[in-house]
Write an enzyme that holds these catalytic residues in place. Sequence first.
Site, mmCIF file in Angstrom:
data_model
loop_
_atom_site.group_PDB
_atom_site.id
_atom_site.type_symbol
_atom_site.label_atom_id
_atom_site.label_comp_id
_atom_site.label_asym_id
_atom_site.label_seq_id
_atom_site.Cartn_x
_atom_site.Cartn_y
_atom_site.Cartn_z
ATOM 1 N N GLU A 107 12.910 3.273 1.588
ATOM 2 C CA GLU A 107 12.038 3.839 3.070
ATOM 3 C C GLU A 107 13.087 3.537 4.314
ATOM 4 O O GLU A 107 12.506 3.590 5.435
ATOM 5 C CB GLU A 107 10.824 2.736 3.030
ATOM 6 N N PHE A 141 0.779 -1.154 0.123
ATOM 7 C CA PHE A 141 -0.010 -0.009 0.043
ATOM 8 C C PHE A 141 0.837 1.173 -0.103
ATOM 9 O O PHE A 141 1.829 1.396 1.076
ATOM 10 C CB PHE A 141 -1.102 0.177 1.132
ATOM 11 N N GLY A 142 0.643 2.292 -1.066
ATOM 12 C CA GLY A 142 1.287 3.290 -1.176
ATOM 13 C C GLY A 142 0.520 4.631 -0.814
ATOM 14 O O GLY A 142 -0.602 4.778 -1.362
ATOM 15 N N TYR A 143 0.725 5.492 0.336
ATOM 16 C CA TYR A 143 -0.171 6.775 0.587
ATOM 17 C C TYR A 143 0.695 7.896 0.406
ATOM 18 O O TYR A 143 0.269 8.873 0.541
ATOM 19 C CB TYR A 143 -0.395 6.678 2.133
ATOM 20 N N GLY A 144 2.164 7.673 -0.087
ATOM 21 C CA GLY A 144 2.749 8.978 -0.386
ATOM 22 C C GLY A 144 3.627 8.958 -1.780
ATOM 23 O O GLY A 144 2.586 8.821 -2.566
ATOM 24 N N SER A 145 4.579 9.125 -1.943
ATOM 25 C CA SER A 145 5.337 9.178 -2.986
ATOM 26 C C SER A 145 5.035 7.955 -3.977
ATOM 27 O O SER A 145 5.075 7.849 -5.551
ATOM 28 C CB SER A 145 6.786 9.504 -3.051
#
Length: 212
Positions: free
Chosen positions: A108, A16-20
């Site tokens: 990350e 799950f990606g919520y930023g870049s």
Amino acid sequence: MAEPDPSPPGTGFWLFGYGSLIWKPPPHYDARLPGYIEGYVRRFWQASEDHRGTPAAPGRVVTLIDRAHYAGLVDPHPEPADSLVWGAAYHIPAEHDAFVREYLDIREVNGYTIQYTDFHPSPSPTPNPAPIRTLVYIGLPSNPQFVGPQEPDALARHILRSMGPSGENREYLFELYAALEGLGPESGDGHVKDLVRRAGMLEGRGREEEQD
């Protein structure tokens, strides 16, 4: 105790990606689904010394704050209790599992750790689907880069003046805003939108002062 990996290494996994990661996705994914997770708040409360800032002048990037922890904080951008965190989930096939995990650990590395959460695709590809258990990188409040609540104008100014090896911090803010708006009709984020508004006003004010 840490939750065991729902997809053991080598078998493929959902991320799950919520930023870049929304606009700069991981390599080798074979499916991408827009959707949301529950139980978290997205905030520009993580310092960035390796991408959008430097160790001497850290920038600001987003992390997720668990609702239980968030309830004990005083946030200048209070979040409604029923709000969702929108983003994109990526499926990494088994043959690229090890490579992408290593890539993500490097990308990350600055304060983020692996957690797991249920992801809800939207629109749903099937009726009444079960949520997808996804891997997600979160800068927990215990990590040294977590800065906590900040006054919004000061945060917008900080973002505008910060820069790192991956580029200007303002680019991260504006790209995230555009990416979220593009996910779906309900996918906007009030915190991000307000920071974009403030940053735009500050930039406009700066241009006016230069012309005076």
